[in-house]
Design a protein around this motif. Structure first.
Motif, PDB file in Angstrom:
ATOM      1  N   VAL C  14       0.360  -0.963  -0.183  1.00 26.10           N
ATOM      2  CA  VAL C  14      -0.244   0.099  -0.015  1.00 26.10           C
ATOM      3  C   VAL C  14       1.084   0.840  -0.389  1.00 26.10           C
ATOM      4  O   VAL C  14       1.134   2.329  -0.958  1.00 26.10           O
ATOM      5  N   LYS C  15       2.275   0.873   0.620  1.00 29.83           N
ATOM      6  CA  LYS C  15       2.909   2.305   0.765  1.00 29.83           C
ATOM      7  C   LYS C  15       3.656   2.694  -0.407  1.00 29.83           C
ATOM      8  O   LYS C  15       3.760   4.205  -1.067  1.00 29.83           O
ATOM      9  N   ALA C  16       3.754   1.827  -0.636  1.00 23.03           N
ATOM     10  CA  ALA C  16       4.696   1.629  -2.390  1.00 23.03           C
ATOM     11  C   ALA C  16       3.847   2.642  -3.622  1.00 23.03           C
ATOM     12  O   ALA C  16       4.370   3.212  -4.156  1.00 23.03           O
ATOM     13  N   VAL C  17       2.380   1.677  -3.236  1.00 20.12           N
ATOM     14  CA  VAL C  17       1.257   2.286  -4.668  1.00 20.12           C
ATOM     15  C   VAL C  17       1.150   3.686  -3.796  1.00 20.12           C
ATOM     16  O   VAL C  17       1.522   4.921  -4.659  1.00 20.12           O
ATOM     17  N   THR C  18       0.776   3.902  -2.545  1.00 21.64           N
ATOM     18  CA  THR C  18       0.999   5.370  -2.230  1.00 21.64           C
ATOM     19  C   THR C  18       1.610   6.277  -2.702  1.00 21.64           C
ATOM     20  O   THR C  18       1.595   7.638  -3.390  1.00 21.64           O
ATOM     21  N   SER C  19       2.649   6.047  -2.816  1.00 19.24           N
ATOM     22  CA  SER C  19       4.481   6.848  -2.535  1.00 19.24           C
ATOM     23  C   SER C  19       4.556   7.119  -4.735  1.00 19.24           C
ATOM     24  O   SER C  19       4.315   8.166  -4.928  1.00 19.24           O
ATOM     25  N   VAL C  20       3.954   6.030  -4.921  1.00 19.88           N
ATOM     26  CA  VAL C  20       3.848   6.127  -6.784  1.00 19.88           C
ATOM     27  C   VAL C  20       3.044   7.272  -6.702  1.00 19.88           C
ATOM     28  O   VAL C  20       2.831   8.524  -7.852  1.00 19.88           O
ATOM     29  N   ILE C 244      15.455  12.375  14.171  1.00 21.59           N
ATOM     30  CA  ILE C 244      14.981  11.402  13.147  1.00 21.59           C
ATOM     31  C   ILE C 244      13.779  11.574  11.734  1.00 21.59           C
ATOM     32  O   ILE C 244      13.594  11.796  11.419  1.00 21.59           O
ATOM     33  N   THR C 245      12.410  11.834  13.427  1.00 25.87           N
ATOM     34  CA  THR C 245      11.485  12.069  12.141  1.00 25.87           C
ATOM     35  C   THR C 245      12.113  13.477  11.433  1.00 25.87           C
ATOM     36  O   THR C 245      11.179  13.011  10.497  1.00 25.87           O
ATOM     37  N   LEU C 246      12.192  14.598  12.049  1.00 23.13           N
ATOM     38  CA  LEU C 246      12.586  15.736  11.077  1.00 23.13           C
ATOM     39  C   LEU C 246      13.364  15.897  10.370  1.00 23.13           C
ATOM     40  O   LEU C 246      13.363  16.305   9.107  1.00 23.13           O
ATOM     41  N   SER C 247      14.332  14.184  10.311  1.00 23.74           N
ATOM     42  CA  SER C 247      15.695  14.824   9.361  1.00 23.74           C
ATOM     43  C   SER C 247      14.150  14.441   7.615  1.00 23.74           C
ATOM     44  O   SER C 247      14.618  15.233   6.371  1.00 23.74           O
ATOM     45  N   GLY C 248      13.595  13.627   7.600  1.00 22.74           N
ATOM     46  CA  GLY C 248      12.690  13.436   6.340  1.00 22.74           C
ATOM     47  C   GLY C 248      11.906  14.757   6.076  1.00 22.74           C
ATOM     48  O   GLY C 248      12.460  15.504   4.825  1.00 22.74           O
ATOM     49  N   TRP C 249      11.375  15.664   6.718  1.00 22.73           N
ATOM     50  CA  TRP C 249      11.375  16.979   6.343  1.00 22.73           C
ATOM     51  C   TRP C 249      12.352  17.498   5.805  1.00 22.73           C
ATOM     52  O   TRP C 249      12.578  18.584   5.128  1.00 22.73           O
ATOM     53  N   ALA C 250      13.300  17.578   6.890  1.00 23.31           N
ATOM     54  CA  ALA C 250      14.239  18.283   6.528  1.00 23.31           C
ATOM     55  C   ALA C 250      14.841  17.977   5.387  1.00 23.31           C
ATOM     56  O   ALA C 250      15.386  18.726   4.663  1.00 23.31           O
ATOM     57  N   ASN C 301      11.207   9.413   3.413  1.00 21.83           N
ATOM     58  CA  ASN C 301      10.779   9.047   3.722  1.00 21.83           C
ATOM     59  C   ASN C 301      10.893   7.791   4.677  1.00 21.83           C
ATOM     60  O   ASN C 301      10.743   6.870   5.563  1.00 21.83           O
ATOM     61  N   LEU C 302      10.779   7.048   3.419  1.00 22.09           N
ATOM     62  CA  LEU C 302      10.841   5.968   3.967  1.00 22.09           C
ATOM     63  C   LEU C 302      11.868   5.019   4.877  1.00 22.09           C
ATOM     64  O   LEU C 302      12.049   4.082   5.463  1.00 22.09           O
ATOM     65  N   LEU C 303      13.786   6.041   4.536  1.00 25.28           N
ATOM     66  CA  LEU C 303      14.911   5.517   5.167  1.00 25.28           C
ATOM     67  C   LEU C 303      14.403   6.227   6.257  1.00 25.28           C
ATOM     68  O   LEU C 303      14.893   4.882   7.471  1.00 25.28           O
ATOM     69  N   VAL C 304      13.956   7.102   6.763  1.00 20.79           N
ATOM     70  CA  VAL C 304      13.155   7.694   8.024  1.00 20.79           C
ATOM     71  C   VAL C 304      12.323   6.293   8.961  1.00 20.79           C
ATOM     72  O   VAL C 304      13.203   6.609   9.977  1.00 20.79           O
ATOM     73  N   ASP C 305      11.456   5.831   8.259  1.00 14.50           N
ATOM     74  CA  ASP C 305      11.245   4.773   9.017  1.00 14.50           C
ATOM     75  C   ASP C 305      11.964   3.669   9.273  1.00 14.50           C
ATOM     76  O   ASP C 305      11.993   3.515  10.532  1.00 14.50           O
ATOM     77  N   LEU C 306      12.129   3.481   8.226  1.00 15.43           N
ATOM     78  CA  LEU C 306      13.184   2.278   8.838  1.00 15.43           C
ATOM     79  C   LEU C 306      13.872   2.843  10.031  1.00 15.43           C
ATOM     80  O   LEU C 306      14.368   2.069  11.017  1.00 15.43           O
ATOM     81  N   ALA C 307      15.308   3.824   9.902  1.00 20.62           N
ATOM     82  CA  ALA C 307      15.707   4.599  10.308  1.00 20.62           C
ATOM     83  C   ALA C 307      15.367   4.225  11.698  1.00 20.62           C
ATOM     84  O   ALA C 307      15.558   3.688  13.382  1.00 20.62           O
ATOM     85  N   LEU C 310      14.557   1.436  13.073  1.00 20.10           N
ATOM     86  CA  LEU C 310      15.807   0.783  13.916  1.00 20.10           C
ATOM     87  C   LEU C 310      15.468   1.141  15.032  1.00 20.10           C
ATOM     88  O   LEU C 310      16.715  -0.044  16.142  1.00 20.10           O
ATOM     89  N   VAL C 311      15.933   2.208  15.720  1.00 20.91           N
ATOM     90  CA  VAL C 311      16.197   2.339  16.895  1.00 20.91           C
ATOM     91  C   VAL C 311      15.367   2.627  18.072  1.00 20.91           C
ATOM     92  O   VAL C 311      15.501   2.032  19.399  1.00 20.91           O
ATOM     93  N   ASP C 312      13.938   2.866  17.156  1.00 18.46           N
ATOM     94  CA  ASP C 312      12.488   2.180  18.804  1.00 18.46           C
ATOM     95  C   ASP C 312      11.883   0.892  17.268  1.00 18.46           C
ATOM     96  O   ASP C 312      10.829   0.836  16.945  1.00 18.46           O
ATOM     97  N   PRO C 313      12.372  -0.196  18.259  1.00 20.88           N
ATOM     98  CA  PRO C 313      11.528  -1.860  18.011  1.00 20.88           C
ATOM     99  C   PRO C 313       9.963  -1.438  18.465  1.00 20.88           C
ATOM    100  O   PRO C 313       9.852  -2.586  17.793  1.00 20.88           O
ATOM    101  N   ARG C 314       9.735  -0.646  19.238  1.00 24.21           N
ATOM    102  CA  ARG C 314       8.966  -1.264  19.399  1.00 24.21           C
ATOM    103  C   ARG C 314       7.508  -0.387  18.061  1.00 24.21           C
ATOM    104  O   ARG C 314       6.341  -1.126  17.876  1.00 24.21           O
ATOM    105  N   LEU C 315       7.867   0.382  17.048  1.00 27.94           N
ATOM    106  CA  LEU C 315       7.888   0.752  15.793  1.00 27.94           C
ATOM    107  C   LEU C 315       7.321  -0.509  15.187  1.00 27.94           C
ATOM    108  O   LEU C 315       6.244  -0.814  13.696  1.00 27.94           O
TER     109      LEU C 315
END
Ligand SMILES: Nc1ncnc2c1ncn2[C@@H]1O[C@H](COP(=O)(O)OP(=O)(O)OP(=O)(O)O)[C@@H](O)[C@H]1O
Ligand SMILES: Nc1ncnc2c1ncn2[C@@H]1O[C@H](COP(=O)(O)OP(=O)(O)OP(=O)(O)O)[C@@H](O)[C@H]1O
Ligand SMILES: [Mg+2]
Ligand SMILES: [Mg+2]
Lengths: 521, 278, 318, 557
Positions: C14-20, C244-250, C301-307, C310-315
């Motif tokens: 879904v994410k990939a499709v919405t990204s496109v 990290i969250t802000l980095s995508g925006w940044a 933003n995908l990278l940010v999500d990944l990062a 990675l840092v917060d396994p809760r997600l």
């Protein structure tokens, strides 16, 4: 005067080396009808003829030429054995093909407008003779084709290669070839070792002395000028006027006053307050344009009172330039007489309750630099004193070029310039605009039959003195009617490192020429 | 009896808040009644005293038309502050509309708005500004529109999150349990509480907008001259930086000072309101 | 377990499709926005080719209109464009006569280098300063907060000009016309990184201060952990989450900042191309750049999500 | 009440003078910015013994505990005549030396168990952290030891748990992991600050057993709690703290069964239980008998029929949270719902309030449809059903004053006030009814104490003059003494107004104290249903029996 002349030569020449040249704007293609393209295509493409310092036309690819007695046929004899860098010969066919390209195939619209109504056809008589036919006599023709827009390209290459290749690496017979274009950064020009077709005005015979020219694009004036002091560049274009004095004391400097239409205001004579000539004149009297120009450009760029042609143009009428010297009293009197005697709370003059508001549209950032904008602001303040309410409207390139301000209702005055080595530019600018034959360049919307006749006579007058006389009359008509208002000359300034000699400028349009330049030991 | 002392946690120096307040008061005064702070006109030229270094007569020096830079800075406050406030206000109007609609409508509408915001986010703000300016031409209104529209998606997202969070709050359920209408609950509880922390965010936004708008001016896309909007002053001063430093440095210092002050007040406010909210 | 995996694959799809969709939508919006710009594209091109600012006659513009299909109905132009997109063809630049992919391709790397390096440097600066100054006595703390408040408020362009004059012109440490050389990249990177570092630093500091108060931090101390150990091993990881969250925006903001840095330092990059293209109404290029930037944003933003995960396994579980 | 004296009553010195003293604290004083929060207390801890420090919230228990590991907090001023640990002076310890002591000599279990483990790290790493810090073994050995420790504190599947992260563990498991970490290096002294507060009774019992085992092995334990009944299970010695002073100190049996200090007696009396039914919990004279109003066994005021609620999780899996729950609530009656965390109590309450729609089943109000009505038709009936939440603060709009909150509720009621003055008068009357005064009208709930806040919430619930009030854990966040006041208030109001309560709590003592009839919930189902006496004295369901045995008691009174 203070700096040494870089064209003078001297020192012990060294062969080889790379000249780093800091230019301002990056053109979309190497050649084309924009002056930015003329600058760089001059390095790669040769012209048929060239213009000497004294204003006479000198041989280049053409060794000689003859004009038919009725002035409509030009027969050029080409230099022998000249080859394009793709190996094909620079022959009469090629020249004729180039003319055809510019005039009929949309190859270069500026070249086209320069000689448009006069050009008829070009044909190869034999391999080394080309004949160009005009509709009417047009003596400025020779001078006009010395412009960079008229650089000759290899027809073979042009036809066989993609549009992109032609855009990026046009094939000519010039002193350099385009080696690489790093977009956004620089164009690397490599010496053409087989160069044989230097112009008669060249400072040496033979291929370029240096190996390479790196034509860099450095938009920021501070960086550009400073790069000279750190040795990162050897030549820079458009020295910021604040740095000019400094440049003169440290480097070789060249200042070139562009011939053609100076930076002057087109005054909208069709609608708005300026339909009244008295208001236009009051406008001209109302500001100390000379002082404003001196302040804004720190005394480097000369004031130009003649709105029609600049002082570097043949046939320049110096008398005309003296008109409308700053005279606020006169300006006030004219306005009072013209019915703008009352002033509102903001001290703006009014007539029938309408304020004397002038929409002054100018190309911000690309036609008018920050320095030019300062000049306009000084003028605005002075005009305010005599009751004009000047709205400065900076226009972006997209707006201006997209035609947002082409309609008479959108502006009252707009400053701009048009480079040309001949006074025939008057015809381009001031040709009346009619419904069937509109003239988009006549931004004053000024249709004056007398003016039109005088310019046309001048354009076809074979006798140079008489022609200039007529051009002078035309300038006077424009000035007398205040259809345009002069401001300053368009200039090109260069600073050249002390160890680089023989950099000189093409007389026609002021392009730097690097094929004679050499470093001293 | 011996004692041991652990250092106390350091808070932001109060002095900073006071100084920030002073700067802001000064700037607001400059914007409202510039004539009170300086006499003389910001456009008055004096071609005999151009490019003079700072002195008693001209604390910030003069420019190449002999205009007094300090006077210009003071008069420029109105535009700069106007852009900052105007753009933030515009951004909030858009953002409140989008954010509340998305959060309250939920479902398809929420998904659609969220997607739109995502698209807006993927747009570099500068490009948005360039496009707006290409359509409207550079002017004060355009700068406000460009900066406002550019920063709206961020706020919209924040407001949406805020509304969703507040909607979960106990007092919303309590109000519903008392039998209040949905609209009454939104108006009396949801809206004011969702917007509360955003007051501080808005303050921060004003500072950022001023900086942003000056960036547009710096690219030659800002307010029309002879306005002395601060970005325009910087743009004008740029060529002079090696020869007449004050033209570039002093307006820059003013922008930075104002931005810091507004931001620091915003943060103080944020700490206050944030602390009180929960 | 498998059920969760299916859900996860679904979510990614879904994410990939919405990204496109987001990417194409961004380009489409740009496309139409540009058509809405008043004025005539052919006229602009003609003026661009001649350096004039006049109104050309219909007859003079006809060849250009013909060539680029400016006279076609808007919808036809749009469909052409979108069809092109799905063939990986962004069209041909009106002005540069080259495929847009090439126009952008050549400029993408320098821009990515610039923004990527700026983000990295900003992170290093922000983390370093936070680690060293949070709750470290009055002097250090106020030094840290002042630095952050100051740098976060600095306009990019001003930083750029000042850096240029100080380090390139006066001190000559770095080249003025750096181009894409490593040394020449330093100042542009700092121009973008310094304000961003201030911003990230503030966010990180706030979080850091809060996390330092958390019971688990005290727990770590009760086990005999040193202050530095607590900061590095426990607090840091939590404190960088908002940044990290802000980095995508940044990254989006950096693209805007890059235009300015490129302008000042005469550095190639898509920022410069973008400004020129908007000015010359080179519609395919502008849309192309938006497409690419949107794509970068999405990937970032995908990278940010990944990062983040990675840092917060809760997600990761969610 | 007597004024606080610096010297505690009781006979601390009598307690087993034989065992060696591990920790000695004399005249400890702690202040923050000029406010003294611990005022000269003294105590000792002995190996194999447990010292319990009890007292109300804010009495300085945690500050005392933190001081013993040198982590009093920023800005604290600590002074004492002596703090010795096994003969070593803790008062003049350098930070470096402290680091050597913490974890190795003193194990510490922090008050906020649920957030005392780093959420981002594996449980195993957290447990092994003291080992690593004190250079115990190598990586593999430490990992093995961590698993061993988890097993020793009764964590099932310790290998799996060690690989998980704290958020994947339940509260009880987290608390055990925390204890495992504290005892990793087998420190002679273990300080446990409220180790069971957040836990369900059954889990609480397990944790207490765990500490008891540790004590058996010779560890000296300092147990901190506000709950006297918890302490009763473990403590050898009890110190009662109040406002930074130890007011009573002595052997556990004596302090709990023969309290000397009035404050201790008050604390003990305030604990609701089977024995306190029908009596007042607060006030000076204990066991004062209430006059009970008669329950109207006619038509039920509120009736739930086969309520079921299914939630769909983010993973698209359906969970039945409330499963076929039925009950009747009569006029003037209190129906208690008790059950562990997550058993569906709140969900049932929200369905009863018609704030949440049930998946199946129906709620009737006075025999008429209630949950089945449309929102608009239900709105006029809402005044009949009030609600009091566990966390009153979050149920108040933070911008509103006490007066506005109550007045607003009045306006929605049966008799909306017709004028401003009337509204004001009635608001004041309501506030007075719940033990507040008109002086509180303008205050923000933020500045009220927990008990006062809950009073405002009750006033708000009463304002529309409802016939039913749903109370969802109304006293769980309160201290015993405050809890006692609020419970008394609720029962008084019932006597006065005849209002019915649907009373939810996880605390069996509270439920037993207030309820006429009781529902026991587990995993969404009602497992037991009957009068208070039936359920508590003759539990039928094994789960109920398990709950009852887990309840900590003070022992035979
Ligand atoms: N770091 C601190 N700074 C200032 N005051 C503090 C600090 N820590 C605790 N206090 C104050 O010290 C007093 C005692 O707090 P403490 O946490 O020891 O209470 P407690 O007995 O543990 O209560 P509870 O049962 O609620 O945990 C309180 O009034 C509290 O506000
Ligand atoms: N809106 C919701 N969506 C999904 N699940 C929910 C929702 N509300 C509650 N639950 C789940 O329903 C179950 C029962 O929750 P509920 O709050 O009724 O329990 P409780 O008995 O009140 O517990 P506690 O004593 O902890 O308050 C829990 O597992 C909870 O996670
Ligand atoms: Mg405590
Ligand atoms: Mg609950």
């Amino acid at each position: 005067a203070c700096g040494s002349d870089p064209a003078a030569g001297g020192g012990t020449p060294k062969t080889g080396g790379t000249i780093v040249y800091g230019h301002v704007q990056e053109p979309p293609c190497i050649f084309g009808g924009w002056i930015q393209q003329a600058y760089i295509s001059r390095q790669v493409l040769d012209g048929l003829v060239t213009l000497a310092e004294d204003g006479t036309v000198k041989p280049w690819l053409a060794t000689k030429w003859a004009v038919s007695p009725d002035g409509t046929k030009y027969t050029f004899t080409l230099k022998d054995g000249v080859k394009f860098t793709d190996g094909t010969p620079v022959d009469a066919e090629a020249i004729a093909w180039n003319f055809d390209l510019w005039e009929n195939k949309g190859g270069n619209s500026t070249a086209k407008v320069s000689i448009d109504p006069y050009y008829k056809a070009a044909k190869a008589v034999d391999a080394s003779t080309v004949e160009i036919e005009l509709n009417k006599p047009f003596p400025p023709f020779l001078t006009l084709i010395t412009q960079g827009y008229f650089g000759i390209q290899s027809p073979t290459a042009f036809k066989s290669r993609t549009e992109k290749e032609n855009c990026e690496k046009p094939i000519g017979s010039g002193g350099f070839t385009v080696k690489e274009w790093k977009h956004g950064e620089e164009v690397v020009l490599a010496k053409n070792p087989g160069y044989t077709s230097w112009p008669a005005t060249a400072k040496h015979e033979g291929p370029a002395i240096v190996d390479e020219v790196r034509w860099k694009f450095v938009a920021d004036g501070v960086s550009r000028y400073a790069s000279l002091s750190t040795g990162e560049s050897h030549v820079v274009y458009e020295v910021p006027t604040v740095n000019w004095k400094d440049a003169q004391s440290r480097y070789q400097t060249i200042r070139y006053i562009t011939p053609g239409k100076p930076v002057s205001f087109y005054i909208n004579t069709k609608t708005g307050p300026f339909t009244d000539a008295a208001v236009r004149k009051a406008f001209a009297y109302g500001a100390d344009r000379k002082s404003a120009v001196e302040a804004g450009f720190h005394g480097v760029i000369p004031y130009e009172g003649n709105p029609a042609v600049s002082q570097a143009t043949p046939g320049y009428n110096a008398e005309v330039a003296k008109a409308y010297a700053y005279d606020p009293a006169k300006a006030n009197q004219l306005l009072d007489e013209a019915g703008w005697g009352t002033r509102n709370a903001d001290k703006v003059r009014t007539k029938d309750g309408k304020p004397l508001t002038i929409k002054l549209v100018y190309g911000s950032g690309f036609i008018f630099t920050q320095e030019g904008a300062t000049v306009l602001q000084v003028l605005q303040e002075q005009w305010k004193q005599i009751g004009f309410d000047i709205k400065l409207i900076p226009a972006t390139q997209a707006e201006l070029w997209g035609g947002k301000y082409s309609d008479p209702s959108t502006f009252d005055a707009t400053p701009s310039y048009w480079t040309s080595p001949a006074p025939s530019i008057l015809w381009i600018v001031w040709r009346p605009s009619t419904a069937e034959k509109p003239n988009g360049s006549n931004r004053s919307f000024y249709n004056n039959e007398t003016l039109s006749t005088v310019i046309q006579q001048a354009n076809s007058e074979p006798d140079a003195t008489k022609a200039n006389d007529l051009y002078g009359q035309a300038q006077k008509i424009i000035q007398d009617d205040a259809a345009g208002i002069g401001l300053y000359t368009q200039n090109s300034t260069y600073a050249v490192a002390q160890n680089l000699k023989n950099v000189w400028l093409e007389k026609s349009q002021g392009e730097p020429v690097f094929s004679d330049a050499y470093f001293t030991g | 009896m011996s004692t041991l002392t652990v250092p106390r946690a350091v808070r932001l120096p109060k002095v900073g808040t006071v100084l920030s307040l002073l700067v802001v008061v000064f700037v607001v005064a400059a914007a409202l009644v510039p004539g009170l702070l300086v006499d003389g006109s910001p456009t008055a030229i004096d071609l005999k005293s151009t490019l003079e270094a700072p002195s008693w007569a001209h604390p910030f020096g003069t420019d190449d038309a002999g205009r007094d830079l300090f006077t210009r800075v003071v008069y420029g406050a109105r535009q700069s502050l106007g852009i900052g406030l105007g753009a933030t206000a515009l951004a909030f109007v858009i953002a409140i509309g989008l954010g509340f609609t998305a959060a309250l409508a939920g479902g398809v509408v929420d998904a659609a708005i969220t997607r739109v915001l995502e698209v807006a986010f993927a747009f570099p703000a500068l490009l948005l500004a360039l496009l707006v300016i290409a359509v409207r031409g550079p002017s004060l209104a355009t700068s406000i529109a460009a900066v406002g529209i550019g920063s709206a998606p961020g706020y919209a997202r924040m407001i949406r999150g805020q509304v969703l969070a507040v909607r979960q709050a106990g007092f919303i359920e309590a109000a519903a349990a008392l039998g209040h209408r949905r609209f009454t609950v939104i108006r009396r509880h949801l809206f004011p509480n969702a917007m509360r922390p955003l007051v501080a965010v808005a303050t921060l936004g004003v500072g950022q907008s001023i900086v942003w708008a000056s960036a547009l001016s710096f690219l030659g896309l800002g307010v029309a001259p002879p306005s002395s909007e601060w970005g325009a002053l910087l743009d004008a001063g740029r060529l002079h930086i090696t020869t007449s430093w004050w033209l570039e440095i002093l307006p820059g210092v003013v922008i930075v000072l104002v931005a810091i002050s507004v931001t620091s007040l915003g943060r103080t406010l944020q700490n206050r309101l944030g602390g009180a909210a929960r | 377990m498998t059920r969760q995996r299916v859900a996860r694959v679904r979510r990614i799809a879904v994410k990939a499709v919405t990204s496109v969709v987001v990417i194409v939508a961004a380009a489409s919006v740009t496309f139409f926005a540009q058509l809405a710009v008043p004025g005539d594209r052919a006229n602009t091109l003609m003026n661009l080719q001649t350096g004039q600012d006049k109104k050309w006659s219909a007859e003079e513009l006809a060849p250009l209109n013909e060539r680029f299909g400016f006279d076609d109905p808007v919808i036809v132009q749009y469909l052409d464009y979108v069809t092109g997109l799905f063939h990986g063809d962004l069209g041909t630049s009106y002005t540069q006569k080259r495929p847009v992919t090439e126009v952008i391709g050549g400029q993408l790397l320098p821009s990515l280098t610039l923004t990527g390096a700026a983000l990295l440097v900003a992170w290093v600066l922000a983390l370093g300063i936070t680690l060293l100054t949070v709750n470290r006595g009055k002097l250090l703390t106020s030094l840290g907060t002042t630095w952050e408040a100051l740098t976060a408020s600095l306009p990019h362009y001003w930083v750029g000009v000042v850096l240029l004059v100080v380090f390139a012109v006066q001190l000559r440490v770095f080249p003025i016309i750096g181009g894409t050389s490593a040394l020449g990249t330093v100042l542009p990177v700092l121009t973008l990184a310094i304000p961003l570092a201030g911003f990230l630093g503030q966010v990180t500091r706030d979080e850091f201060e809060q996390v330092l108060q958390q019971p688990f931090v005290t727990t770590a101390r009760t086990r005999g952990m040193s202050d530095l150990g607590v900061r590095v091993k426990h607090v840091l990881r939590h404190a960088i989450l908002p940044a990290i969250t802000l980095s995508g925006w940044a990254l989006g903001a950096l693209v805007s900042g890059a235009v300015i840095a490129e302008n000042i330092f005469g550095r190639p990059g898509i920022g410069q191309v973008l400004v020129t293209a908007v000015n010359t109404r080179d519609l395919p290029t502008v849309s192309g750049i938006v497409l690419v930037v949107a794509a970068i944003y999405v990937v970032a933003n995908l990278l940010v999500d990944l990062a983040y995960a990675l840092v917060d396994p809760r997600l990761r579980a969610a | 009440m007597t004024t606080v004296d610096d010297r505690p009553v009781g006979r601390a010195d009598q307690v087993s003078g034989t065992a060696t003293q591990l920790l000695r604290v004399e005249n400890l004083r702690v202040s923050f910015g000029g406010t003294e929060v611990v005022s000269g207390i003294s105590f000792t801890a002995r190996p194999g013994q447990c010292l319990a420090i009890v007292g109300e919230s804010g009495s300085g228990k945690s500050v005392t505990a933190r001081t013993l590991v040198g982590l009093t907090g920023p800005g604290a001023r600590v002074s004492a005549d002596r703090i010795d640990l096994a003969g070593a002076d803790l008062l003049h310890t350098t930070e470096r030396a402290w680091r050597g002591l913490r974890g190795r000599q003193i194990g510490f279990v922090l008050q906020d168990a649920l957030v005392s483990l780093d959420q981002l790290r594996r449980v195993g790493d957290e447990v092994a952290e003291p080992l690593k810090l004190h250079r115990w073994g190598n990586r593999a050995e430490r990992a093995a030891k961590a698993v061993e420790l988890l097993a020793s504190v009764g964590v099932p599947e310790p290998e799996v748990r060690a690989q998980q992260r704290p958020y994947e563990l339940s509260g009880g498991l987290r608390q055990r992991a925390l204890i495992a970490s504290a005892i990793a290096l087998d420190p002679p002294l273990l300080i446990a600050d409220e180790p069971t507060t957040a836990l369900d009774v059954t889990v609480q019992a397990q944790v207490l057993d765990l500490l008891a085992a540790s004590k058996e092995r010779g560890t000296s334990i300092i147990l901190i709690s506000h709950d006297l009944s918890v302490v009763a299970r473990l403590a050898d010695e009890v110190a009662v703290m109040r406002d930074g002073h130890i007011v009573e100190h002595g052997p556990a049996a004596q302090v709990l069964h023969d309290p000397q200090h009035e404050y201790t007696r008050m604390l003990l009396a305030a604990i609701p239980s089977e024995h306190t039914r029908g009596t007042r919990l607060s006030g000076t004279s204990t066991s004062e008998q209430r006059v009970r109003k008669q329950v109207d066994r006619g038509r039920p005021v509120l009736e739930a029929r086969h309520l079921t609620k299914v939630f769909r999780g983010p993973d698209k899996v359906d969970r039945t949270v409330v499963d076929d729950v039925s009950f009747e609530l009569f006029g003037g009656e209190t129906l208690g719902i008790v059950g562990e965390s997550g058993s569906g109590k709140t969900t049932t309450a929200r369905i009863a309030l018609a704030i949440l729609e049930a998946t199946a089943g129906e709620v009737l109000l006075r025999g008429e449809p209630w949950s089945a009505l449309s929102t608009d038709r239900r709105r006029p009936l809402r005044k009949q059903v009030g609600v009091v939440y566990q966390d009153p603060l979050s149920s108040f709009d933070p911008r509103w004053s006490v007066g506005r909150i109550v007045t607003d509720a009045l306006a929605t009621g049966r008799r909306p006030p017709s004028s401003k003055t009337e509204a004001r008068e009635r608001t004041v009357r309501l506030l007075e009814q719940v033990g507040l005064t008109g002086a509180h009208l303008a205050s923000s709930p933020l500045r009220l104490s927990g008990g006062q806040r809950q009073r405002v919430a009750i006033a708000r619930a009463l304002a529309p003059e409802p016939s039913v009030i749903v109370c969802d854990e109304p006293v769980s966040a309160l201290d015993v003494s405050i809890q006692a006041q609020v419970l008394d208030l609720l029962t008084d109001l019932q006597d006065e107004l005849g209002v019915s309560y649907l009373f939810i709590s996880h605390d069996l003592g509270v439920i037993h104290h207030v309820s006429d009839r009781i529902l026991v919930m587990k995993d969404g189902r009602v497992v037991e249903h009957g009068t208070a006496t039936e359920v508590f004295e003759r539990p039928q369901h094994p789960y109920t029996r398990q709950l009852l045995t887990a309840v900590p008691r003070l022992g035979s009174a």
